[in-house]
Scaffold this motif. Sequence first.
Motif, PDB file in Angstrom:
ATOM      1  N   THR A  77       0.829  -1.207   0.000  1.00 60.82           N
ATOM      2  CA  THR A  77       0.000   0.000   0.000  1.00 60.82           C
ATOM      3  C   THR A  77       0.863   1.256   0.000  1.00 60.82           C
ATOM      4  OG1 THR A  77      -1.719  -1.153   1.257  1.00 60.82           O
ATOM      5  CG2 THR A  77      -1.819   1.253   1.231  1.00 60.82           C
ATOM      6  N   LEU A  78       0.491   2.217  -0.826  1.00 61.64           N
ATOM      7  CA  LEU A  78       1.072   3.550  -0.788  1.00 61.64           C
ATOM      8  C   LEU A  78      -0.023   4.468  -0.266  1.00 61.64           C
ATOM      9  CD1 LEU A  78       3.862   4.686  -1.605  1.00 61.64           C
ATOM     10  CD2 LEU A  78       2.790   5.508  -3.711  1.00 61.64           C
ATOM     11  N   LEU A  79       0.213   5.071   0.897  1.00 63.99           N
ATOM     12  CA  LEU A  79      -0.820   5.843   1.579  1.00 63.99           C
ATOM     13  C   LEU A  79      -0.348   7.256   1.869  1.00 63.99           C
ATOM     14  CD1 LEU A  79      -3.109   4.780   4.513  1.00 63.99           C
ATOM     15  CD2 LEU A  79      -1.653   6.788   4.798  1.00 63.99           C
ATOM     16  N   GLU A 100      -0.390   9.816  -9.131  1.00 62.95           N
ATOM     17  CA  GLU A 100      -0.771   9.678 -10.537  1.00 62.95           C
ATOM     18  C   GLU A 100       0.328   8.956 -11.319  1.00 62.95           C
ATOM     19  OE1 GLU A 100      -3.274  10.170 -12.440  1.00 62.95           O
ATOM     20  OE2 GLU A 100      -4.546  11.799 -11.747  1.00 62.95           O
ATOM     21  N   SER A 101       1.565   9.354 -11.086  1.00 62.71           N
ATOM     22  CA  SER A 101       2.680   8.738 -11.795  1.00 62.71           C
ATOM     23  C   SER A 101       2.826   7.270 -11.432  1.00 62.71           C
ATOM     24  CB  SER A 101       3.982   9.486 -11.479  1.00 62.71           C
ATOM     25  OG  SER A 101       3.933  10.820 -11.939  1.00 62.71           O
ATOM     26  N   VAL A 102       2.729   6.971 -10.124  1.00 62.90           N
ATOM     27  CA  VAL A 102       2.837   5.586  -9.673  1.00 62.90           C
ATOM     28  C   VAL A 102       1.683   4.757 -10.226  1.00 62.90           C
ATOM     29  CG1 VAL A 102       2.779   4.075  -7.648  1.00 62.90           C
ATOM     30  CG2 VAL A 102       4.149   6.169  -7.599  1.00 62.90           C
ATOM     31  N   HIS A 103       0.485   5.330 -10.195  1.00 64.86           N
ATOM     32  CA  HIS A 103      -0.708   4.645 -10.704  1.00 64.86           C
ATOM     33  C   HIS A 103      -0.532   4.264 -12.173  1.00 64.86           C
ATOM     34  CE1 HIS A 103      -5.048   4.557 -12.043  1.00 64.86           C
ATOM     35  NE2 HIS A 103      -5.114   3.823 -10.960  1.00 64.86           N
ATOM     36  N   GLN A 104      -0.022   5.177 -12.965  1.00 61.98           N
ATOM     37  CA  GLN A 104       0.180   4.923 -14.394  1.00 61.98           C
ATOM     38  C   GLN A 104       1.231   3.841 -14.622  1.00 61.98           C
ATOM     39  OE1 GLN A 104       1.078   8.745 -16.124  1.00 61.98           O
ATOM     40  NE2 GLN A 104      -0.904   9.614 -15.549  1.00 61.98           N
ATOM     41  N   GLU A 105       2.300   3.876 -13.834  1.00 63.91           N
ATOM     42  CA  GLU A 105       3.359   2.890 -14.002  1.00 63.91           C
ATOM     43  C   GLU A 105       2.900   1.499 -13.578  1.00 63.91           C
ATOM     44  OE1 GLU A 105       6.287   3.225 -15.524  1.00 63.91           O
ATOM     45  OE2 GLU A 105       5.535   5.214 -16.038  1.00 63.91           O
ATOM     46  N   ILE A 106       2.081   1.422 -12.541  1.00 66.03           N
ATOM     47  CA  ILE A 106       1.537   0.129 -12.109  1.00 66.03           C
ATOM     48  C   ILE A 106       0.692  -0.473 -13.224  1.00 66.03           C
ATOM     49  CG2 ILE A 106      -0.076  -0.999 -10.523  1.00 66.03           C
ATOM     50  CD1 ILE A 106       0.869   0.966  -8.371  1.00 66.03           C
ATOM     51  N   GLU A 107      -0.115   0.358 -13.871  1.00 60.67           N
ATOM     52  CA  GLU A 107      -0.960  -0.134 -14.954  1.00 60.67           C
ATOM     53  C   GLU A 107      -0.136  -0.657 -16.131  1.00 60.67           C
ATOM     54  OE1 GLU A 107      -3.540   3.272 -15.623  1.00 60.67           O
ATOM     55  OE2 GLU A 107      -5.169   2.178 -14.654  1.00 60.67           O
ATOM     56  N   LYS A 108       1.076  -0.138 -16.302  1.00 64.77           N
ATOM     57  CA  LYS A 108       1.930  -0.575 -17.410  1.00 64.77           C
ATOM     58  C   LYS A 108       2.689  -1.857 -17.103  1.00 64.77           C
ATOM     59  CE  LYS A 108       2.904   4.194 -18.910  1.00 64.77           C
ATOM     60  NZ  LYS A 108       3.996   5.208 -19.041  1.00 64.77           N
ATOM     61  N   ASP A 109       2.805  -2.203 -15.815  1.00 66.11           N
ATOM     62  CA  ASP A 109       3.642  -3.330 -15.402  1.00 66.11           C
ATOM     63  C   ASP A 109       2.779  -4.499 -14.932  1.00 66.11           C
ATOM     64  OD1 ASP A 109       5.456  -5.101 -14.378  1.00 66.11           O
ATOM     65  OD2 ASP A 109       6.520  -3.648 -13.140  1.00 66.11           O
ATOM     66  N   PRO A 110       2.624  -5.550 -15.745  1.00 69.38           N
ATOM     67  CA  PRO A 110       1.788  -6.693 -15.361  1.00 69.38           C
ATOM     68  C   PRO A 110       2.231  -7.356 -14.063  1.00 69.38           C
ATOM     69  CG  PRO A 110       2.347  -6.779 -17.696  1.00 69.38           C
ATOM     70  CD  PRO A 110       3.188  -5.699 -17.098  1.00 69.38           C
ATOM     71  N   MET A 111       3.527  -7.238 -13.724  1.00 68.45           N
ATOM     72  CA  MET A 111       4.031  -7.853 -12.498  1.00 68.45           C
ATOM     73  C   MET A 111       3.488  -7.178 -11.248  1.00 68.45           C
ATOM     74  SD  MET A 111       5.838 -10.331 -13.567  1.00 68.45           S
ATOM     75  CE  MET A 111       6.721 -10.799 -12.091  1.00 68.45           C
ATOM     76  N   LEU A 112       2.960  -5.961 -11.402  1.00 67.27           N
ATOM     77  CA  LEU A 112       2.414  -5.221 -10.256  1.00 67.27           C
ATOM     78  C   LEU A 112       0.887  -5.233 -10.221  1.00 67.27           C
ATOM     79  CD1 LEU A 112       4.754  -2.077 -10.192  1.00 67.27           C
ATOM     80  CD2 LEU A 112       4.964  -4.181  -8.858  1.00 67.27           C
ATOM     81  N   GLY A 114      -2.699  -5.841  -9.431  1.00 70.07           N
ATOM     82  CA  GLY A 114      -3.399  -6.461  -8.335  1.00 70.07           C
ATOM     83  C   GLY A 114      -2.578  -6.655  -7.074  1.00 70.07           C
ATOM     84  N   ARG A 115      -1.342  -6.159  -7.071  1.00 64.91           N
ATOM     85  CA  ARG A 115      -0.479  -6.354  -5.911  1.00 64.91           C
ATOM     86  C   ARG A 115      -0.238  -5.071  -5.124  1.00 64.91           C
ATOM     87  NH1 ARG A 115       4.540 -10.254  -6.966  1.00 64.91           N
ATOM     88  NH2 ARG A 115       4.378 -10.208  -4.679  1.00 64.91           N
ATOM     89  N   VAL A 116      -0.656  -3.944  -5.686  1.00 65.52           N
ATOM     90  CA  VAL A 116      -0.404  -2.647  -5.057  1.00 65.52           C
ATOM     91  C   VAL A 116      -1.687  -1.837  -5.035  1.00 65.52           C
ATOM     92  CG1 VAL A 116       1.022  -0.564  -5.079  1.00 65.52           C
ATOM     93  CG2 VAL A 116       1.929  -2.713  -6.045  1.00 65.52           C
ATOM     94  N   ARG A 117      -1.974  -1.242  -3.905  1.00 68.33           N
ATOM     95  CA  ARG A 117      -3.122  -0.329  -3.815  1.00 68.33           C
ATOM     96  C   ARG A 117      -2.630   1.056  -3.412  1.00 68.33           C
ATOM     97  NH1 ARG A 117      -3.995  -2.886   1.323  1.00 68.33           N
ATOM     98  NH2 ARG A 117      -5.604  -4.301   0.583  1.00 68.33           N
ATOM     99  N   LEU A 118      -3.356   2.068  -3.838  1.00 67.53           N
ATOM    100  CA  LEU A 118      -3.099   3.450  -3.441  1.00 67.53           C
ATOM    101  C   LEU A 118      -4.225   3.904  -2.530  1.00 67.53           C
ATOM    102  CD1 LEU A 118      -2.083   4.936  -6.922  1.00 67.53           C
ATOM    103  CD2 LEU A 118      -0.640   3.761  -5.250  1.00 67.53           C
ATOM    104  N   VAL A 119      -3.887   4.656  -1.495  1.00 66.97           N
ATOM    105  CA  VAL A 119      -4.890   5.116  -0.530  1.00 66.97           C
ATOM    106  C   VAL A 119      -4.651   6.578  -0.196  1.00 66.97           C
ATOM    107  CG1 VAL A 119      -5.825   4.837   1.800  1.00 66.97           C
ATOM    108  CG2 VAL A 119      -5.171   2.810   0.487  1.00 66.97           C
ATOM    109  N   PHE A 120      -5.700   7.384  -0.326  1.00 66.90           N
ATOM    110  CA  PHE A 120      -5.725   8.754   0.159  1.00 66.90           C
ATOM    111  C   PHE A 120      -6.726   8.815   1.315  1.00 66.90           C
ATOM    112  CE2 PHE A 120      -4.338  11.939  -3.396  1.00 66.90           C
ATOM    113  CZ  PHE A 120      -3.010  11.664  -3.107  1.00 66.90           C
ATOM    114  N   LEU A 121      -6.289   9.341   2.444  1.00 73.68           N
ATOM    115  CA  LEU A 121      -7.167   9.491   3.608  1.00 73.68           C
ATOM    116  C   LEU A 121      -7.325  10.972   3.917  1.00 73.68           C
ATOM    117  CD1 LEU A 121      -8.812   8.416   5.959  1.00 73.68           C
ATOM    118  CD2 LEU A 121      -6.690   7.980   7.197  1.00 73.68           C
TER     119      LEU A 121
END
Length: 229
Positions: A77-79, A100-112, A114-121
């Motif tokens: 998790t990145l929070l 936003e940058s991390v989110h875009q890179e995760i979408e490009k990398d199949p190895m990531l 479903g393994r990483v979530r982003l959280v804003f509180l």
Amino acid sequence: MRLTFRQCRNLASCVVLFMLTMSFYSASMGNDATSSLFPLPGTYKLERIKEVPPGWVIEDSVWKPHRLASYTTGSITLLSFFYGTCRDPMGCPAAWSIFESVHQEIEKDPMLHGRVRLVFLSLDPAVDTPDLLSFYRTKSNSTSPWHFLTTWSDRFLKSILDGMGLTISFELNDKGQRTGEILHMLKIYLIDAKGWVREIYSTDYIDPATALNDIRSLTLEEDKQNDRR
């Protein structure tokens, strides 16, 4: 060995650290030294810093509370904390840009996937209601889920902030009333799947590439642990 610019406080120290970093990579990676300022994922260890505190948060409805742990365990998790009306360019907008940058890179990398979530509180539960935050949820998907959470009140928020080591204050007008601006230091927390904070990025050093490198290191760590079972 992990060399970064997080300890940099002035121009001279930055130059020295940069030269040391490039010297290290020249010795260890040869002609590829200039390709990256980061050690390869999995070649360094991120120590456990603290456990994410217990707490209650809401996402879709004020009538449906969730334990904070349901958003900080089970996946890497990145929070970070934010509030919808934040305008400080070194605050929430900076965190948003990183995410936003991390989110875009995760979408490009199949190895990531479903393994990483982003959280804003949210830091402003009185304003940032589930209905208002629903505006942001279009960014979330199964490949790279991004959750926008709030709490019932400042009291529920405070226990989480205390546990995460984040202090906030409220700007007041001449009448002693809140102006709506919330003063806080930008912090982004990298949390492993067991709910332990493994890195804290702050205004001293915030870079999407660093976060992604650390995220990949945690995925490799998880893979090794699973192989031993």
